[in-house]
Design a protein around this motif. Structure first.
Motif, PDB file in Angstrom:
ATOM      1  N   SER A   1      -0.309   3.131  -2.528  1.00  0.00           N
ATOM      2  CA  SER A   1      -0.165   1.851  -3.236  1.00  0.00           C
ATOM      3  C   SER A   1       0.024   0.702  -2.257  1.00  0.00           C
ATOM      4  O   SER A   1      -0.451  -0.421  -2.494  1.00  0.00           O
ATOM      5  CB  SER A   1       1.012   1.913  -4.213  1.00  0.00           C
ATOM      6  N   THR A   2       0.713   0.951  -1.146  1.00  0.00           N
ATOM      7  CA  THR A   2       0.878  -0.079  -0.123  1.00  0.00           C
ATOM      8  C   THR A   2      -0.459  -0.419   0.521  1.00  0.00           C
ATOM      9  O   THR A   2      -0.763  -1.595   0.762  1.00  0.00           O
ATOM     10  CB  THR A   2       1.876   0.377   0.947  1.00  0.00           C
ATOM     11  N   LEU A   3      -1.283   0.588   0.784  1.00  0.00           N
ATOM     12  CA  LEU A   3      -2.591   0.343   1.387  1.00  0.00           C
ATOM     13  C   LEU A   3      -3.459  -0.525   0.484  1.00  0.00           C
ATOM     14  O   LEU A   3      -4.157  -1.440   0.950  1.00  0.00           O
ATOM     15  CB  LEU A   3      -3.289   1.669   1.667  1.00  0.00           C
ATOM     16  N   ILE A   4      -3.409  -0.258  -0.819  1.00  0.00           N
ATOM     17  CA  ILE A   4      -4.215  -1.040  -1.758  1.00  0.00           C
ATOM     18  C   ILE A   4      -3.662  -2.456  -1.887  1.00  0.00           C
ATOM     19  O   ILE A   4      -4.413  -3.440  -1.904  1.00  0.00           O
ATOM     20  CB  ILE A   4      -4.279  -0.325  -3.117  1.00  0.00           C
ATOM     21  N   ALA A   5      -2.328  -2.593  -1.950  1.00  0.00           N
ATOM     22  CA  ALA A   5      -1.724  -3.929  -2.037  1.00  0.00           C
ATOM     23  C   ALA A   5      -2.035  -4.751  -0.797  1.00  0.00           C
ATOM     24  O   ALA A   5      -2.311  -5.959  -0.883  1.00  0.00           O
ATOM     25  CB  ALA A   5      -0.220  -3.801  -2.227  1.00  0.00           C
ATOM     26  N   LYS A   6      -1.992  -4.117   0.363  1.00  0.00           N
ATOM     27  CA  LYS A   6      -2.311  -4.824   1.608  1.00  0.00           C
ATOM     28  C   LYS A   6      -3.768  -5.269   1.614  1.00  0.00           C
ATOM     29  O   LYS A   6      -4.090  -6.396   2.047  1.00  0.00           O
ATOM     30  CB  LYS A   6      -2.023  -3.914   2.799  1.00  0.00           C
ATOM     31  N   THR A   7      -4.648  -4.428   1.129  1.00  0.00           N
ATOM     32  CA  THR A   7      -6.068  -4.780   1.043  1.00  0.00           C
ATOM     33  C   THR A   7      -6.282  -6.001   0.165  1.00  0.00           C
ATOM     34  O   THR A   7      -6.990  -6.949   0.541  1.00  0.00           O
ATOM     35  CB  THR A   7      -6.875  -3.587   0.493  1.00  0.00           C
ATOM     36  N   ILE A   8      -5.662  -6.004  -1.010  1.00  0.00           N
ATOM     37  CA  ILE A   8      -5.853  -7.096  -1.967  1.00  0.00           C
ATOM     38  C   ILE A   8      -5.279  -8.405  -1.433  1.00  0.00           C
ATOM     39  O   ILE A   8      -5.940  -9.447  -1.445  1.00  0.00           O
ATOM     40  CB  ILE A   8      -5.211  -6.730  -3.312  1.00  0.00           C
ATOM     41  N   THR A   9      -4.038  -8.362  -0.973  1.00  0.00           N
ATOM     42  CA  THR A   9      -3.390  -9.597  -0.536  1.00  0.00           C
ATOM     43  C   THR A   9      -3.979 -10.120   0.762  1.00  0.00           C
ATOM     44  O   THR A   9      -3.979 -11.332   1.006  1.00  0.00           O
ATOM     45  CB  THR A   9      -1.874  -9.396  -0.389  1.00  0.00           C
ATOM     46  N   GLY A  10      -4.507  -9.223   1.594  1.00  0.00           N
ATOM     47  CA  GLY A  10      -5.167  -9.677   2.808  1.00  0.00           C
ATOM     48  C   GLY A  10      -6.376 -10.539   2.517  1.00  0.00           C
ATOM     49  O   GLY A  10      -6.731 -11.423   3.303  1.00  0.00           O
TER      50      GLY A  10
END
Length: 399
Positions: free
Chosen positions: A376-385
């Motif tokens: 979930s952190t990897l996906i959140a980082k992808t989106i917010t990046g």
């Protein structure tokens, strides 16, 4: 190298803020394209999209991250007032049937539950029935050093109480019988057999023991079960129509299946019907995308609390993890305020960016780590990046 079940469970149940390295999961078969946008993502969220260029960029990046991390299915809701919204699901809700993930499915939200329990405590503070600096011994007997540990310190994760999820006997019991019904008292017994890890207020240590105790305080003071109090005083006023606190393993339909490798052999298995009572006030609740989007804003802006009490909640203290501070049952991750969650089979992120009045919700149906990170952190980082490059959500794995 595969994690041992004991180490894997202890790491996962202590949640994302104290992640430990994990083995990468196997790739998932080809999934269907992203589903249609939800029609009910929130009255105050722009109904228009983010434009074809940004939407395509997010679609491609999320799908790439999902496949790399071996995540079966993903639900995403991003609301950017003044810019538009992005609501998508991708992948599968059931790997056995290939049923596609959909934005309206119910999911287990794990430690986002803590935000509800601490909100309940803070409402009792506003009612004048409890004080944040009351000792836990005033409400619950038998807590080690309970005369010096305050409700505030437990909500801040600075009590020093041993986390029951790190107890080897608890881990063994959960691995051997994930359908087992635990009582709060049984959970606390695993914690209280150990000495406290530090003095009250000395340092941050993420521990479900704190939130279970706070749940007992809610019950004692209010005279209601924690589930009933949250339903009447939190879910109702916040207009959360599909959020519930299960009493055992019940999981209303429609919901996604969840997958974990937290098994005696480390093999991946379907954890959909595992009993979340082991997490109770800390991790047991169920919700969906629309409700969590609304909740992220309510939580961060203090709609249910007095301004003074909300100000206490948002007094963030350092955790020792770069970019992450923690208040009263809530964190600030690079400007994103809210919480995340992880339990066998499911992970969640529900956060609010005050500078942009933005909300981000992510729900996935696995907790299997990828190269040491929570998926979930990897996906959140992808989106917010991509969408908010000045505020990139990221929780670095901790050894």
């Amino acid at each position: 190298m595969r994690r041992s079940p004991a180490r894997a469970l202890a790491a996962a149940l202590l949640l994302v803020l104290a992640s430990a390295p994990a083995a990468a999961s196997a790739p998932v078969d080809q999934a269907p394209p992203p589903a249609a946008v939800s029609a009910r993502y929130g009255d105050d969220c722009p109904q228009e999209g983010l434009g074809p260029e940004l939407t395509a960029k997010l679609d491609q990046a999320i799908e790439r991250t999902r496949k790399e991390a071996g995540v079966p299915g993903v639900i995403v809701g991003l609301c950017l007032p003044g810019r538009g919204s992005y609501i998508r699901s991708t992948g599968v809700a059931d790997t056995a049937t290939g049923r596609p993930m959909q934005t309206g499915l119910l999911m287990r939200i794990a430690s986002v539950t803590k935000t509800f329990t601490v909100t309940a405590i803070l409402e009792l503070v506003d009612d004048g029935l409890v004080g944040l600096d009351d000792p836990i011994s005033k409400y619950v007997a038998g807590v080690p050093d309970g005369g010096r540990i305050t409700l505030r310190q437990m909500a801040e994760m600075r009590s020093g109480l041993y986390p029951y999820t790190a107890d080897p006997d608890f881990v063994q019991a959960l691995v051997a019988g994930p359908e087992r019904q635990f009582t709060p008292q049984e959970l606390l017994a695993y914690a209280f057999r150990h000495p406290n890890t530090s003095g009250p207020g000395e340092k941050f240590q993420y521990s479900n023991t704190n939130t279970v105790l706070l749940g007992l305080v809610v019950e004692k003071v209010s005279g209601l079960s924690l589930a009933d109090f949250i339903d009447k005083r939190v879910d109702g006023p916040a207009h959360l129509r599909r959020t519930l606190f299960p009493l055992a393993a019940e999981f209303p339909s429609p919901h996604a299946h969840g997958y974990t490798d937290l098994t005696p052999t480390g093999a991946k298995t379907d954890a959909t019907d595992w009993n979340p009572s082991w997490g109770w006030a800390a991790a047991a609740m169920i919700s969906d995308l629309d409700d969590l989007r609304r909740w992220a804003q309510v939580l961060a802006t203090g709609t249910l609390l007095s301004p003074a009490t909300q100000a206490e909640r948002l007094k963030m203290l350092p955790t020792g993890i770069p970019g992450n501070d923690y208040g009263l049952g809530i964190f600030d991750n690079h400007g994103w305020i809210g919480h995340n969650g992880s339990l066998p089979g499911y992970e969640s992120v529900s956060v609010y960016l005050a500078s942009d009045r933005a909300t981000l919700v992510i729900l996935i149906n696995t907790d299997i780590h990828h190269e040491g990170s929570e998926p979930s952190t990897l996906i959140a980082k992808t989106i917010t990046g991509i969408a908010t490059p000045d505020n990139v959500y990221d929780i670095q794995p901790q050894d």
